[in-house]
Design an enzyme around this catalytic site. Structure first.
Site, PDB file in Angstrom:
ATOM      1  N   SER A 148     -13.878  -1.578 -11.364  1.00 35.89           N
ATOM      2  CA  SER A 148     -13.146  -0.837 -10.441  1.00 35.89           C
ATOM      3  C   SER A 148     -12.173   0.463 -11.042  1.00 35.89           C
ATOM      4  CB  SER A 148     -12.617  -1.733  -9.810  1.00 35.89           C
ATOM      5  OG  SER A 148     -11.467  -1.875  -8.516  1.00 35.89           O
ATOM      6  N   LYS A 204       6.882  -1.843   9.454  1.00 39.84           N
ATOM      7  CA  LYS A 204       7.626  -1.404   8.369  1.00 39.84           C
ATOM      8  C   LYS A 204       7.592  -2.517   7.495  1.00 39.84           C
ATOM      9  CE  LYS A 204      10.427   0.116   5.009  1.00 39.84           C
ATOM     10  NZ  LYS A 204       9.693   1.181   4.280  1.00 39.84           N
TER      11      LYS A 204
END
Length: 352
Positions: A148, A204
């Site tokens: 990765s 949020k």
């Protein structure tokens, strides 16, 4: 009356020494030899002095090659989980940039990756380092894992040929992006606990562990992940030109799947099976240098009494905050280029 004997002037006595010219010549050669020996000693001392240089807070450590050679191959180590990037790795990069004797670079990767931002930060500065040094050779040596984000930073090789080496047991690949999310709503319902947070907008809290992700919010988060994923694939194409011609081949590999070293070579993700010394040999070849005329070096932090005391103090306090730190890591939404079943837990044990 006897006649006086004649008064002759005294005659000089000359003593000839055989071999006098030889000894004069030997003395000249002796002084010349002493001067040359002095230059050699000064040169060797200059080379040794670099091992005690702590520029950028690092010490240089000899690895192989000519111990007193001025030309160097620098090994930059990237180990552990990559977080912010502006730490030990960046210190090594800055040290190499300032060293005019570095003629080639080995990036030694042993990392499962880390955050998107931290991985990209290191990749950016490795590429910039190579450009600042006049496009000197940069070769990658993969250790036990270069997955990765660890694979991402390896792409700093650009389009050089045969410059990514993986050890026979290396794990690599895992090309993908993940934003961890843990849904604790079921547990909270059982405990009769409700999230009563007040936020400026419902989005949020769209990655809050105390709420389900709605289809609308999931679509937004997926778009964010796809953008980061697209950048990852573009970075891979820059370091693996084979995929520029065949993007479908990259799409088949960029599923987050991990690969063995042999599989990675077969798919074109790495160039060759080899160890650090093989990467060094390739760097020598690209830089057109002789093995005995170059020293391979790496870097470490110098230990001091202050560091030891600070470390002991930090360990005493770490037990009290480790649980809180882990909780904050788990509850903080982040995108990762990371091979792990529990990204945020792995990230809490970050690389220095």
């Amino acid at each position: 009356m006897s006649q006086a004997s004649p008064n002759y002037p005294p005659q000089p006595i000359v003593i000839y020494q055989s071999g006098a010219g030889f000894w004069k010549l030997a003395a000249v050669f002796g002084w010349v030899g002493l001067f040359i020996a002095g230059l050699i000693v000064i040169g060797q001392w200059s080379a040794l002095a670099e091992y005690f240089d702590v520029t950028n807070g690092l010490e240089e450590k000899y690895v192989s090659g000519g111990k007193f050679s001025s030309d160097k191959i620098a090994v930059i180590s990237i180990e552990g989980v990559i977080m912010e990037g502006d730490g030990f790795v960046k210190q090594q990069i800055d040290r190499v940039r300032e060293d005019k004797d570095v003629k080639a670079i080995i990036v030694r990767v042993d990392s499962p990756g880390g955050t998107v931002t931290g991985s990209d930060y290191i990749y950016h500065h490795l590429k910039r380092l190579r450009e600042d040094k006049g496009k000197i050779p940069l070769v990658v040596s993969m250790g036990s894992m270069a997955a990765s984000g660890g694979y991402y930073v390896s792409m700093a090789v650009d389009d050089q040929e045969n410059v990514i080496f993986a050890e026979p047991t290396t794990t690599t690949g895992s090309i993908g992006v993940i934003i961890p999310h843990y849904d604790l709503t079921g547990l909270l319902d059982k405990l009769d606990v409700k999230d009563d947070s007040i936020a400026s907008h419902e989005r949020k809290q769209m990655l809050s562990m105390t709420k389900h992700i709605s289809p609308e919010h999931r679509e937004l988060i997926q778009a964010y992940v796809d953008e980061s994923f697209g950048r990852f694939k573009n970075i891979v194409k820059s370091g693996r030109p084979i995929f520029q011609k065949d993007e479908s081949a990259l799409d088949q590999l960029a599923t987050g799947e991990i690969f063995s070293a042999d599989q990675a070579v077969k798919h074109g993700l790495v160039d060759k099976i080899g160890f650090l010394e093989d990467a060094v040999a390739r760097a020598l070849e690209l830089a057109k240098l002789e093995k005995d005329s170059v020293r391979v070096v790496k870097y470490k932090r110098p230990a001091s009494l202050f560091d030891i005391g600070a470390m002991a103090k930090a360990q005493q306090g770490s037990a009290n905050i480790s649980a809180l730190t882990g909780l904050l890591e788990m509850s903080t939404p982040r995108a990762y280029y990371l091979f792990s079943a529990f990204p945020t837990l792995a990230a809490s044990k970050r690389a220095e």
